[in-house]
Design a protein around this motif. Structure first.
Motif, mmCIF file in Angstrom:
data_model
loop_
_atom_site.group_PDB
_atom_site.id
_atom_site.type_symbol
_atom_site.label_atom_id
_atom_site.label_comp_id
_atom_site.label_asym_id
_atom_site.label_seq_id
_atom_site.Cartn_x
_atom_site.Cartn_y
_atom_site.Cartn_z
ATOM 1 N N LYS A 110 2.086 5.208 13.699
ATOM 2 C CA LYS A 110 0.977 4.643 12.921
ATOM 3 C C LYS A 110 1.418 3.363 12.225
ATOM 4 O O LYS A 110 0.667 2.381 12.174
ATOM 5 C CB LYS A 110 0.464 5.644 11.884
ATOM 6 C CG LYS A 110 -0.766 5.146 11.117
ATOM 7 C CD LYS A 110 -1.265 6.162 10.137
ATOM 8 C CE LYS A 110 -2.563 5.692 9.491
ATOM 9 N NZ LYS A 110 -2.444 4.380 8.823
ATOM 10 N N LYS A 169 1.487 0.571 14.789
ATOM 11 C CA LYS A 169 0.130 0.156 15.140
ATOM 12 C C LYS A 169 -0.518 -0.620 14.004
ATOM 13 O O LYS A 169 -1.156 -1.660 14.230
ATOM 14 C CB LYS A 169 -0.723 1.380 15.491
ATOM 15 C CG LYS A 169 -0.333 2.049 16.793
ATOM 16 C CD LYS A 169 -1.226 3.249 17.066
ATOM 17 C CE LYS A 169 -0.840 3.954 18.348
ATOM 18 N NZ LYS A 169 -1.687 5.138 18.616
ATOM 19 N N ASP A 170 -0.361 -0.129 12.786
ATOM 20 C CA ASP A 170 -0.944 -0.820 11.634
ATOM 21 C C ASP A 170 -0.393 -2.232 11.511
ATOM 22 O O ASP A 170 -1.107 -3.174 11.154
ATOM 23 C CB ASP A 170 -0.657 -0.050 10.333
ATOM 24 C CG ASP A 170 -1.440 1.251 10.238
ATOM 25 O OD1 ASP A 170 -2.391 1.447 11.032
ATOM 26 O OD2 ASP A 170 -1.103 2.080 9.373
#
Length: 387
Positions: free
Chosen positions: A106, A109-110
Motif C-alpha cells: 500500500k 502504491k500510495d
C-alpha cells in the motif's frame, strides 16, 4: 475490407475513436522531431495521463479508472503503433505497471501509482544484460541484503525508456547459489550509484530511447523491494503471456499500417500509363497480405478472449507472438517491394515501418524461444521424448 471483429463492443470503438483523435493531435505534429531527438517528449506522457490512457486499472483514488479490461490497452497498442514507434505505452501500462498493481505494498502504491497514472513517473524494466537475453536465469546483477537495506550492483542493456524513465524496476539475483532466486528492486531517478549510459543506436524504433544502465553500490531501501525479494523470477514469468499478447497486438497494428500506406501508394503511383495497383502482381500480393492480416487479427483477438477469461497459456501466447511477428515481417517486406525505389527512401513511411518491424521477432523472447516453448508444450524436449 478487413474482416469484422467481434472482440470489441460499442464503448471500445468509441474509445478507439478518441485514441485516433488524440494521436492526430499529440503525436503527428511532433513525430519528426522525436525521430531527430531519439526519444519522445515527457509532455506527451503527461498528455496521455490527462487523457486517461495510463494504468487504467489503477484505483480511482490514484487517479485511475479502476477498469482492468485488456481490450482498452489493446486498442492503444493497435492505434499508437501506427502513429509512433517511440511512445511505448504498452511497456508502461501492461508490462511494468502490473507489477506495482499486483505485488506492490500500500505504501508503494500510495507513493508511486498517482505519478504512474498521470505520466509524471515513466516506467522501465531492466532485465536484459550484456551477456544475458532470453535466459533470465543467467542474470548476473546482484542485490545483497544489508539488514535495513539492499545494495545493488550490476549493469543492464537494451533498456526501453532507459533515458526518459523516472522509475526502473531492476531484476537482480538475491542468492549466490540459486539462479532463480531474484528480486525486483524499485530504482528511482537520482539514487546515488545509479547511472544511465549511452543512448544506443538502433536499426529501427528511432524515436524510442534505448539505453545502458549501471548500478554501483546503489542503496535500495527495504521500502523499494517489490514483493518477496526471492520470488522475482516467478513474478516475471507470470507476466510473460500478457507481454507477448501485447506484442502481437502492436505487430498487427504496424502490419496493418503498412498495408494502408501501400494501398494508398499503389493506387496513386502510375507506371506504363496506369496505377501500379492494377497490375496482376500488385493485386495478388495485396490479396495475399489481406488474407494473412485477417488470419492474424482473428488469432490475436481469440487470444485476447482467452486472456480475459484467464485461460491464455504460455504456449498459446508464444504462438501468437511467433505468428504475428512473422506476418508483420512478410507484410512490411512485400509492402516495401511494392513501393519500388521509393520504399528504400527514409522519407517514405514504409521504410520506417520496415526497420521498426525487425525487432518484433527478437524482443519479449526471440522466435526461436517461442518455438522452444511451443515444442515443449507438445510434450517434446531435448531428449526427443514425446507424448
Amino acid at each position: 475490407m478487413m474482416i469484422p471483429r467481434d472482440l470489441y463492443e460499442e464503448e471500445h470503438e468509441i474509445f478507439r475513436n478518441s485514441v485516433v483523435k488524440w494521436c492526430e493531435e499529440h503525436i503527428v505534429p511532433h513525430a519528426e522531431q522525436w525521430l531527430a531527438d531519439g526519444q519522445v517528449s515527457k509532455e506527451v506522457w503527461k498528455a496521455a495521463g490527462e487523457a486517461g490512457f495510463l494504468a487504467m486499472y489503477a484505483d480511482e483514488s490514484y487517479g485511475g479508472l479502476g477498469v482492468d479490461d485488456f481490450r482498452y490497452d489493446q486498442i492503444l497498442m493497435e492505434e499508437i503503433t501506427k502513429y509512433s514507434s517511440g511512445l511505448f505505452l504498452p511497456l508502461h501500462n501492461r508490462i511494468v505497471g502490473p507489477y506495482f498493481q499486483k505485488f506492490g505494498t500500500k505504501e508503494q502504491k500510495d507513493r508511486l501509482m498517482p505519478g504512474i497514472v498521470s505520466g509524471d513517473k515513466i516506467l522501465a524494466i531492466a532485465i536484459t544484460e550484456p551477456g544475458t537475453g532470453s535466459d533470465m536465469a543467467g542474470i548476473r546483477t546482484r542485490a545483497e541484503d544489508k539488514g535495513d537495506h539492499w545494495v545493488l550492483n550490476g549493469s543492464k542493456t537494451y533498456i526501453s525508456n532507459g533515458l526518459i524513465s523516472d522509475v526502473v524496476l531492476v531484476a537482480a539475483r538475491t542468492h549466490p547459489d540459486n539462479p532463480h532466486a531474484m528480486g525486483l528492486f524499485i530504482v528511482e531517478a537520482g539514487m546515488e550509484g545509479f547511472q544511465r549510459g549511452r543512448k544506443l543506436k538502433k536499426l529501427g524504433l528511432h524515436a524510442q530511447d534505448t539505453a545502458e544502465l549501471f548500478f554501483e553500490d546503489v542503496k535500495i531501501p527495504k521500502a523499494n523491494v517489490l514483493g518477496d525479494p526471492y520470488k522475482g523470477f516467478k513474478y516475471m514469468m507470470s507476466g510473460l503471456a500478457e507481454e507477448r499478447l501485447a506484442g502481437a497486438a502492436a505487430f498487427m497494428g504496424r502490419a496493418e499500417r503498412a498495408f494502408e500506406v501501400t494501398m494508398d501508394y499503389i493506387t496513386e503511383r502510375k507506371a506504363f500509363g496506369k496505377p501500379i495497383g492494377t497490375f496482376q502482381n500488385s493485386r495478388f500480393k495485396m490479396a495475399e497480405m489481406r488474407t494473412e492480416l485477417d488470419m492474424g487479427w482473428v488469432f490475436t483477438d481469440h487470444c485476447t478472449k482467452l486472456h480475459l477469461q484467464g485461460k491464455l497459456s504460455a504456449e498459446v501466447a508464444a504462438e501468437a507472438k511467433l505468428k504475428t511477428s512473422e506476418i508483420e515481417a512478410r507484410v512490411v517486406d512485400d509492402c516495401l517491394q511494392l513501393h519500388g525505389g521509393a520504399g528504400f527512401m527514409d522519407e517514405y513511411e514504409i521504410s520506417r515501418l520496415y526497420a521498426d518491424a525487425r525487432i518484433s521477432r527478437i524482443y519479449a523472447g526471440t522466435s526461436e524461444i517461442m518455438k522452444e516453448i511451443i515444442g515443449r508444450g507438445l510434450g517434446l524436449d531435448d531428449r526427443g521424448a514425446g507424448r
